[in-house]
Design a protein around this motif. Structure first.
Motif, mmCIF file in Angstrom:
data_model
loop_
_atom_site.group_PDB
_atom_site.id
_atom_site.type_symbol
_atom_site.label_atom_id
_atom_site.label_comp_id
_atom_site.label_asym_id
_atom_site.label_seq_id
_atom_site.Cartn_x
_atom_site.Cartn_y
_atom_site.Cartn_z
ATOM 1 N N THR A 189 0.848 -1.192 0.000
ATOM 2 C CA THR A 189 0.000 0.000 0.000
ATOM 3 C C THR A 189 0.882 1.239 0.000
ATOM 4 O OG1 THR A 189 -1.791 -1.128 1.182
ATOM 5 C CG2 THR A 189 -1.789 1.274 1.234
ATOM 6 N N ILE A 190 0.633 2.145 -0.956
ATOM 7 C CA ILE A 190 1.437 3.360 -1.058
ATOM 8 C C ILE A 190 0.533 4.588 -1.099
ATOM 9 C CG2 ILE A 190 3.302 2.157 -2.266
ATOM 10 C CD1 ILE A 190 2.334 3.488 -4.858
ATOM 11 N N SER A 191 1.092 5.735 -0.743
ATOM 12 C CA SER A 191 0.377 7.011 -0.793
ATOM 13 C C SER A 191 0.601 7.662 -2.150
ATOM 14 C CB SER A 191 0.878 7.933 0.320
ATOM 15 O OG SER A 191 0.252 9.196 0.240
ATOM 16 N N THR A 192 -0.487 8.088 -2.806
ATOM 17 C CA THR A 192 -0.392 8.734 -4.110
ATOM 18 C C THR A 192 -1.249 9.996 -4.113
ATOM 19 O OG1 THR A 192 -2.304 7.761 -5.243
ATOM 20 C CG2 THR A 192 -0.322 6.396 -5.065
ATOM 21 N N GLY A 195 -4.860 9.220 -3.533
ATOM 22 C CA GLY A 195 -5.194 8.511 -2.307
ATOM 23 C C GLY A 195 -4.252 7.347 -2.022
ATOM 24 N N ASN A 196 -4.436 6.736 -0.844
ATOM 25 C CA ASN A 196 -3.668 5.542 -0.497
ATOM 26 C C ASN A 196 -4.190 4.373 -1.324
ATOM 27 O OD1 ASN A 196 -2.148 6.901 1.429
ATOM 28 N ND2 ASN A 196 -3.590 6.429 3.079
ATOM 29 N N LYS A 197 -3.278 3.642 -1.958
ATOM 30 C CA LYS A 197 -3.682 2.573 -2.858
ATOM 31 C C LYS A 197 -2.944 1.271 -2.540
ATOM 32 C CE LYS A 197 -6.414 5.080 -5.454
ATOM 33 N NZ LYS A 197 -7.871 4.798 -5.523
ATOM 34 N N CYS A 199 -1.464 -1.943 -3.907
ATOM 35 C CA CYS A 199 -0.906 -2.125 -5.250
ATOM 36 C C CYS A 199 -0.215 -3.468 -5.412
ATOM 37 C CB CYS A 199 0.129 -1.031 -5.537
ATOM 38 S SG CYS A 199 -0.544 0.638 -5.622
ATOM 39 N N THR A 219 -2.535 -0.500 -9.199
ATOM 40 C CA THR A 219 -3.582 -0.618 -8.187
ATOM 41 C C THR A 219 -4.146 -2.034 -8.169
ATOM 42 O OG1 THR A 219 -5.253 0.197 -9.772
ATOM 43 C CG2 THR A 219 -4.242 1.809 -8.270
#
Length: 250
Positions: A189-192, A195-197, A199, A219
């Motif tokens: 899970t990463i911050s973009t 939003g947080n996604k 992946c 995603t």
């Protein structure tokens, strides 16, 4: 200077056969492309990926379009205006026509492909500033252009992949078949910017060379859009970060 075209090859390519349930007409993805300049990661260009329906006399194709444009403040240093587009079957993403138009500084090149999958050949036309060259090349049954290959990755079901699973892919680049390999690294899970996604994380590189290495995050949903990418080459490193995503199919 690294060509945007080569970056796209190394970060966004995998040849897989699957039905398209992820991509429809009207999608638009926008990214910021950054490059490490003198130890500082600097935003240099915008990359935009768009899809649209194109009707012909016999059928309706899906147009996959990618553009790369330097921000205006960098144009005097190195101006980029690149276009890639592929016209594909909407269900299988099999390519029929491909166009690559490269304008980078003083460098210009245009390449057009017309695919004949029954004969496993591609008619190509290459244009530079002072000449035009036509040539027909042979391809394998799974070979695609850069853009249709890029989008094909999103049609593959990654839900049950085990870490370390690898796949070799083949693309037609500058009239030559190029092989690369992608390896599944698991979920993260990463911050973009959207939003947080959660992946799917993949590593990508050439089969016969270590000159380019990349990591890409898609995603972990039905759209499987690429939201973040990192690359490393002998002369530096950079990133692609998503800015916005509209018109998603799911």
């Amino acid at each position: 200077m690294l060509r945007i075209s080569f970056l796209l090859v190394c970060l966004f390519t995998l040849s897989l056969s699957a039905q398209n349930n992820a991509i429809g007409a009207g999608e638009k993805l926008t990214y910021t492309a950054s490059y490490n300049m003198s130890g500082i990661l600097t935003d240099l260009a915008q990359v935009t990926m768009q899809t649209s329906a194109v009707k012909t006399s016999k059928t309706t194709l899906l147009r996959l379009k990618c553009t790369a444009t330097t921000y205006s403040k960098w144009d005097s240093f190195f101006k980029i205006r690149d276009l890639y587009e592929s016209y594909v079957n909407p269900k299988t993403l099999t390519p029929y026509l491909y166009n690559r138009d490269i304008n980078e500084g003083t460098y210009y090149k245009n390449m057009k492909y017309t695919f004949s999958h029954k004969t496993k050949t591609v008619k190509t036309i290459q244009k530079k500033r002072k000449y035009e060259e036509k040539k027909t090349v042979s391809i394998g049954s799974g070979t695609k252009d850069i853009i249709s290959t890029l989008y094909s990755l999103r049609t593959f079901d990654m839900t049950n992949l085990s870490k370390g699973t690898s796949k070799v892919f083949t693309i037609l680049f500058d009239r030559e078949e190029v092989k690369g390999k992608v390896t599944y690294l698991g979920k993260e899970t990463i911050s973009t910017a959207i939003g947080n996604k959660a992946c799917y994380k993949l590593s990508v590189g050439a089969v016969d060379s270590n000159t380019v290495n990349g990591t890409l995050w898609f995603t972990a949903d039905e759209n499987k859009i690429p939201v973040y990418g990192k690359f490393k080459i002998p002369v530096g490193n950079g990133e692609l970060k998503i800015k916005s995503a509209t018109g998603l199919r799911n």
